[in-house]
Design an enzyme around this catalytic site. Structure first.
Site, PDB file in Angstrom:
ATOM      1  N   ARG A   1       0.849  -1.198   0.000  1.00 28.09           N
ATOM      2  CA  ARG A   1       0.000   0.000   0.000  1.00 28.09           C
ATOM      3  C   ARG A   1       0.879   1.240   0.000  1.00 28.09           C
ATOM      4  O   ARG A   1       1.950   1.239   0.600  1.00 28.09           O
ATOM      5  CB  ARG A   1      -0.873   0.063   1.263  1.00 28.09           C
TER       6      ARG A   1
ATOM      7  N   GLU B   1      -2.155   7.897  -4.196  1.00 29.27           N
ATOM      8  CA  GLU B   1      -2.426   7.487  -5.582  1.00 29.27           C
ATOM      9  C   GLU B   1      -3.881   7.786  -5.966  1.00 29.27           C
ATOM     10  O   GLU B   1      -4.736   7.805  -5.083  1.00 29.27           O
ATOM     11  CB  GLU B   1      -2.112   5.991  -5.757  1.00 29.27           C
TER      12      GLU B   1
ATOM     13  N   HIS C   1      -0.832   0.247  -9.670  1.00 29.51           N
ATOM     14  CA  HIS C   1      -1.605  -0.626  -8.755  1.00 29.51           C
ATOM     15  C   HIS C   1      -2.285  -1.764  -9.528  1.00 29.51           C
ATOM     16  O   HIS C   1      -3.511  -1.870  -9.546  1.00 29.51           O
ATOM     17  CB  HIS C   1      -2.640   0.217  -7.977  1.00 29.51           C
TER      18      HIS C   1
END
Ligand code: 8YV
Length: 324
Positions: free
Chosen positions: A241, A270, A288
């Site tokens: 993360r 993000e 991601h």
């Protein structure tokens, strides 16, 4: 009037999963895949009994106060740091996630990112595309060894273990790990992984892989002090993360070559990326996508759907998150 529970599907997902849900629920889907603000999300959820979310919808006390009918939020992700679990518990709302179905795919990607980073694939490709390749040089994009090197894993849950197996059994790596709790001896033996303290993990890593959940405790688990403990030849891979790494400190360490390279699939804030990370050459950046294979994303969507179906049918989700 329909007696089916009402659910919101907060992002666009596979049409076949939407259709399956429509057999059980009165479904409102976000077909245009609008990134709703928290206020817009709350307005959409105000009359719903359940929701299917992804990691980008925050479920917290202000939202829950506006959604009195809500009983379950099924996340299409294994990580659930978008849930304020205490607020959900207080509001009597259950959360569920999608463990297991993405473990091996995510571990594959972690390894892909490790290899791309160690072997400087992004840098080399940019060089070639820019038309700069004119001759061979003995040290052209010479990177770090992967096989036989030391793989250090921070966070040793299911995905960490799957990465350890790949490293130990596939690439003959020495595997070290650090975790809140130590694995059972049989599992350590199977992963061929040695438990060490965090400082030792950082100091001995040739490749440091982050696979821990994001919590208040893991915020900036890798910052300037931790980066300073690493070897200048080491690489850092984050598939966990954003927020676990202090991105500003990392960008500086990369620019000053205090570590050799980084591979990042997740970022603080993000989809925004720290501007200095976009400037340094020795970093591989992906948006991601660690769980992004068609089969795995479909399995995740189906498991999130199954959690909603099971909850409204049996009163229990299949893979609830710990609400304590
Ligand atoms: C998701 C993830 O794609 O499962 C997780 O925790 O990070 C990814 O697999 C992302 O969170 C969207 O829900």
């Amino acid at each position: 009037m329909s007696t089916k529970p009402r659910i919101l599907i907060a992002r666009r997902i596979f049409p076949e999963v939407v259709q399956r849900l429509a057999q059980h629920f009165e479904v409102q889907a976000n077909d245009e895949d609008i990134a709703w603000t928290p206020q817009e999300l709350a307005a959409q959820l105000a009359d719903k009994d359940g929701a299917l979310t992804t990691g980008s919808q925050r479920i917290d006390a202000p939202l829950l106060a506006l959604c009195p009918r809500l009983k379950i939020v099924a996340n299409m992700a294994v990580g659930y740091n978008n849930f304020d679990v205490a607020a959900m518990r207080a509001a009597g709302v259950l959360g569920s996630n999608t463990p297991d179905v993405l473990t091996e795919t995510t571990a594959d990607f972690g390894f892909a990112l490790l290899m791309a980073t160690a072997r400087r694939m992004a840098e080399a490709e940019h060089y070639l595309r820019a038309g700069l390749w004119q001759n061979w040089r003995y040290d052209m994009f010479a990177g770090a060894e992967v096989h036989g090197s030391t793989l250090a894993i921070l966070g040793m849950g299911r995905i960490g273990q799957a990465i350890a197996r790949r490293g130990a059994h596939g690439f003959g790596m020495r595997v070290l790990y650090h975790n809140r709790s130590r694995l059972a001896p049989e599992l350590e033996a199977e992963c061929r992984a040695e438990y060490v303290g965090k400082d030792e993990l950082l100091a001995r890593a040739d490749h440091l892989m982050l696979v821990l959940p994001y919590t208040q405790q893991s915020h900036h688990a890798i910052g300037a002090a931790e980066l300073a403990r690493m070897k200048p030849t080491a690489t850092l891979i984050n598939i966990a993360r954003g927020g676990i790494v202090d991105d500003a400190a990392l960008a500086q360490a990369l620019a000053e070559r205090r570590i050799a390279a980084a591979g990042l699939d997740v970022f603080e804030g993000e989809p925004a990326v720290h501007p200095e990370l976009l400037q340094v050459p020795n970093v591989v950046l992906t948006p991601h996508i660690a769980s992004a294979t068609v089969a795995t994303r479909l399995a995740m969507a189906n498991l999130a759907a199954d959690n909603l179906i099971a909850f409204f049918r049996d009163g229990q989700a299949l893979t609830p998150v710990e609400m304590t």
